[in-house]
Design an enzyme around this catalytic site. Structure first.
Site, PDB file in Angstrom:
ATOM      1  N   CYS A 177       8.042 -29.699  12.871  1.00  0.00           N
ATOM      2  CA  CYS A 177       7.596 -30.042  14.249  1.00  0.00           C
ATOM      3  C   CYS A 177       8.923 -29.825  15.055  1.00  0.00           C
ATOM      4  CB  CYS A 177       7.540 -31.738  14.187  1.00  0.00           C
ATOM      5  SG  CYS A 177       6.357 -32.120  13.127  1.00  0.00           S
TER       6      CYS A 177
ATOM      7  N   TRP B 191       3.384 -30.403  13.512  1.00  0.00           N
ATOM      8  CA  TRP B 191       2.867 -29.782  12.493  1.00  0.00           C
ATOM      9  C   TRP B 191       2.501 -30.907  11.443  1.00  0.00           C
ATOM     10  CZ3 TRP B 191       3.950 -27.972   7.466  1.00  0.00           C
ATOM     11  CH2 TRP B 191       3.096 -26.911   7.072  1.00  0.00           C
TER      12      TRP B 191
END
Ligand code: AGP
Length: 613
Positions: free
Chosen positions: A2, A74
């Site tokens: 992320c 993510w």
């Protein structure tokens, strides 16, 4: 994988957070959000989808805040959705966090917190962090966070803000990358240097087990046992321009075309007329010299580079070498290696969790580990402590291109340097050959430029085959890894099923796949010892009605008689053919993906750096 960013200072925070998220979007992009100090309270805004969805949501809002944190996700736990997007807050919406990584014991902690009356909104592991901090005693936010982190297991980079402590951001690093950006009357924090460019070049790379308290005019760093830590201030050497697309349609195409320069930058000051000089190895070179076996390890494209490096170390340095997937090394209960083995890991991002865990496992077995990384100061670079950087510059496209070719070049230089220092080269190659090989290295950038000029022919090939559902990529010897890389490039950005195979292996089964619907790409350099065998393999495929695309050596006329389509590359040393042979495969994958309307820079399900196991 992320992306996280935080700011505290004199400027309006929201535009800085949004711009930072946009520069981090390639790291993970299924949802995004931010939380800001809003005078008395904290205000959380988040949205599923790409950053542009979040921007649409706040388009009509007015903000006046100078401190906040943000996150682009993510998904690892919990599907991509607004409720699972970060930030996550405690029960009273006074503490809010963003997190990159995985909390391995979150279920245990969540059960305990629910029993204490905490109410959870999301399915994520991250949300427990906010409730855990809420639960902690402690007179300061720093103290509460420090106590909370003692209970966490797993990898995490965390940013924390609280309405009770409006003049600070708390930052925790344990296994996921985090760096502080130091400004004038303002400070930044991010998971990646790309988010800081344009604001500051002065950065501190937090180490695992460190917590920072960031204020507008100051910062302090402690370790998990609350000891004050003094950290080195580094300068980021990337320009903002390098991060932007510079007129190309995609970062990937820009980075394919940057390869002449990235190779030049990688060999600059290192490859000379008669030898190779690598500064990053100097104080530990003996560990390489005395190694009887080199264990190469990485993931994905970097693993393909390892397969080529294995041949370099055997041919140029006379070292036994073997290649392992990093994740397999970690999964093997007790990997057995010959005595006097040394490990060499390769990682573009320097943050791949599987690779980092493999290093830790081998270092625990007292093995010395060297690294080839592209990001200065990255976790893997710092954990290895010695190695060489590929100077490819920031690689933003998820599909690795210039990192791969510079990794191969770095491996060639390392093996040559090793063979030179321990006398192996002189025992096995004439000085003339050695000088000639170095000359071939120096010619590579201009030869890549020549290949890039065949861009249009490759685009035409892509038009012929972009509707196919399956591809085969076949190569032998040092170009078998190129077949694997060509297949990976195609499948990861166009979603077409593609397999890389040793060409000779076809007759042991896969040749049953051959018919007029499956294009077969052969890597067929003329000056490779296995050229005639590759030509026989091409004939075998043609005899079964297959379509053959050959990457061949400029001037090779025979190949025209047997292949349907040919992409020529200039002749170079057989050891360097993988670098040149990869370029047309990168372009072929790129143009096919564009014709299919795929998101080339941010392919579905993928992230640029896989910082979870
Ligand atoms: C390659 O195109 C992929 N993006 C992926 O396989 C990548 O090479 C792999 O995740 C390793 O990443 P690293 O080099 O940053 O460690």
């Amino acid at each position: 994988m992320c992306g996280i960013i935080g700011y505290i200072g004199k400027k309006q925070v929201v535009p800085i957070l949004i711009k930072g998220l946009e520069s981090l979007e390639y790291r993970g992009y299924d949802s995004a959000g931010f939380v800001i100090q809003d005078g008395k309270n904290i205000k959380v805004i988040k949205k599923a989808g790409k950053i542009k969805e979040l921007k649409k949501k706040i388009a009509k809002e007015k903000f006046n805040s100078h401190s906040g944190i943000a996150h682009t996700r993510w998904a690892t736990h919990g599907k991509p959705s607004e409720i699972n997007a970060h930030p996550h807050s405690d029960c009273n919406n006074k503490i809010s966090i963003v997190h990159n990584g995985i909390i391995e014991n979150y279920r245990f902690l969540k059960t305990k917190l629910i029993k204490k009356g905490h109410r959870f909104l999301s399915e994520t592991d991250s949300e427990i962090i906010a409730h855990l901090i809420e639960e902690m005693p402690g007179k300061t936010l720093l103290e509460k966070v420090q106590l909370a982190t003692k209970k966490l297991k797993g990898a995490y980079g965390i940013l924390v803000i609280s309405s009770d402590y409006p003049k600070e951001i708390i930052v925790v690093r344990n296994g996921s990358p985090i760096l502080l950006g130091l400004g004038k009357k303002e400070n930044f924090v991010a998971s990646d240097a790309a988010a800081l460019l344009g604001y500051t070049k002065k950065v501190i790379y937090l180490e695992d087990g460190q917590i920072a308290q960031l204020k507008a005019n100051s910062y302090q760093i402690i370790d998990f046992s609350k000891k004050i830590v003094k950290s080195k201030i580094n300068e980021i050497d990337w320009s903002l321009g390098e991060i932007e697309k510079c007129g190309y349609d995609h970062f990937m195409l820009k980075e394919i075309h940057e390869q002449p320069q990235s190779i030049r930058d990688t060999i600059a000051g290192r490859v000379r007329e008669n030898n190779v000089k690598l500064g990053g190895l100097r104080n530990r070179f003996d560990e390489l010299l005395n190694a009887e076996n080199i264990i190469l390890s990485a993931c994905g494209t970097s693993w393909h580079a390892c397969l080529i490096g294995e041949i370099f170390f055997e041919i140029l340095a006379g070292k036994a070498a073997e290649v392992n997937y990093a994740s397999e090394l970690v999964s093997t209960v007790k990997p057995k290696f010959p005595p006097h083995s040394t490990m060499l890991v390769i990682s573009q991002s320097g943050e791949t969790k599987d690779t980092d865990l493999a290093i830790q496992k081998m270092q625990a077995e007292n093995m010395s580990v060297f690294g080839i990384c592209n990001v200065v100061g990255s976790t893997i670079a710092r954990r290895c402590g010695a190695g060489i950087y590929t100077h490819a510059g920031p690689e933003i496209g998820v599909a690795s291109t210039k990192a791969f070719t510079t990794q191969i070049m770095a491996l060639a230089m390392m093996a040559f340097n090793l063979g030179d220092k321990d006398g192996f080269l002189d025992q096995n190659f004439s000085k003339k050959w050695q000088k000639g090989f170095l000359k071939e290295i120096i010619k590579i950038p201009e030869q890549i430029e020549e290949i890039l000029k065949t861009d249009k022919e490759i685009k035409k090939l892509a038009k012929l085959f972009y509707k196919k559902n399956n591809f085969l990529f076949l190569g032998r010897g040092i170009n078998f890894p190129v077949a694997l890389e060509g297949a990976l490039k195609l499948k990861e950005i166009s979603y077409i099923h593609a397999e890389g195979y040793p060409a000779a292996e076809m007759k042991h089964g896969p040749i049953a796949l051959i018919d007029e619907n499956i294009p077969v790409v052969f890597i067929a350099p003329k000056n490779d010892a296995v050229y005639s065998k590759i030509c026989s393999n091409i004939e075998e495929v043609k005899a079964r009605g297959g379509i053959v695309i050959a990457v061949a050596t400029k001037g090779d006329r025979y190949i025209k008689k047997i292949a349907d389509h040919i992409i020529y590359v200039p002749e170079t040393s057989w050891l360097l053919t993988p670098i040149l042979n990869t370029i047309p495969l990168q372009l072929l994958a790129y143009y096919i993906a564009v014709l299919k309307g795929c998101n080339v820079d941010q392919p579905r399900n993928l992230a640029k750096s896989v910082t979870v196991e």
